[in-house]
Design an enzyme around this catalytic site. Sequence first.
Site, short mmCIF file in Angstrom:
data_model
loop_
_atom_site.label_atom_id
_atom_site.label_comp_id
_atom_site.label_asym_id
_atom_site.label_seq_id
_atom_site.Cartn_x
_atom_site.Cartn_y
_atom_site.Cartn_z
N HIS A 32 -0.53 -11.11 0.27
CA HIS A 32 0.30 -9.93 0.04
C HIS A 32 -0.45 -8.90 -0.81
O HIS A 32 -0.43 -7.70 -0.49
CB HIS A 32 1.60 -10.34 -0.65
CG HIS A 32 2.61 -9.25 -0.76
ND1 HIS A 32 2.91 -8.63 -1.95
CD2 HIS A 32 3.40 -8.68 0.18
CE1 HIS A 32 3.84 -7.72 -1.74
NE2 HIS A 32 4.16 -7.73 -0.45
N ASP A 49 5.40 -7.11 3.52
CA ASP A 49 6.51 -7.79 2.84
C ASP A 49 7.14 -8.85 3.72
O ASP A 49 7.47 -9.95 3.26
CB ASP A 49 7.56 -6.77 2.39
CG ASP A 49 7.07 -5.87 1.26
OD1 ASP A 49 5.98 -6.11 0.72
OD2 ASP A 49 7.79 -4.91 0.93
#
Length: 137
Positions: A65, A111
């Site tokens: 991420h 996300d």
Amino acid sequence: AVCVSLLGAANIPPQHLNLYQFKEMIRYTIPCEKTWGEYADYGCYCGAGGSGRPIDALDRCCYVHDNCYGDAEKKHKCNPKTQSYSYKLTKRTIICYGAAGTCGRIVCDCDRTTALCFGNSEYIEGHKNIDTARFCQ
């Protein structure tokens, strides 16, 4: 088990909408007994900053991420922490909307991938609040 979350939009600060959206995705994918906040200081990469090697699969989700956000900033000139986007939580998955290559879609995909990764990774209590100076070099 099914978790039901009643989320109100009235208290969302506009400058942090993406973080609210990411938090909602995480809540949708993690086990009911966990809170999204338990993932905020986990391993070497979940939370602010990050260094060393990820200590497990869940920490690797955060590492990926961080790199995804880094690419969004450098390659696409996006601001992932404030970029809002359109998405839908449905049938145990997350759908991102928007044209491919737009900042909203890029950040949503970062996300989404991470939230689904959280849902598929074991949470090891001993990896919460670790001594990063010792374990993350």
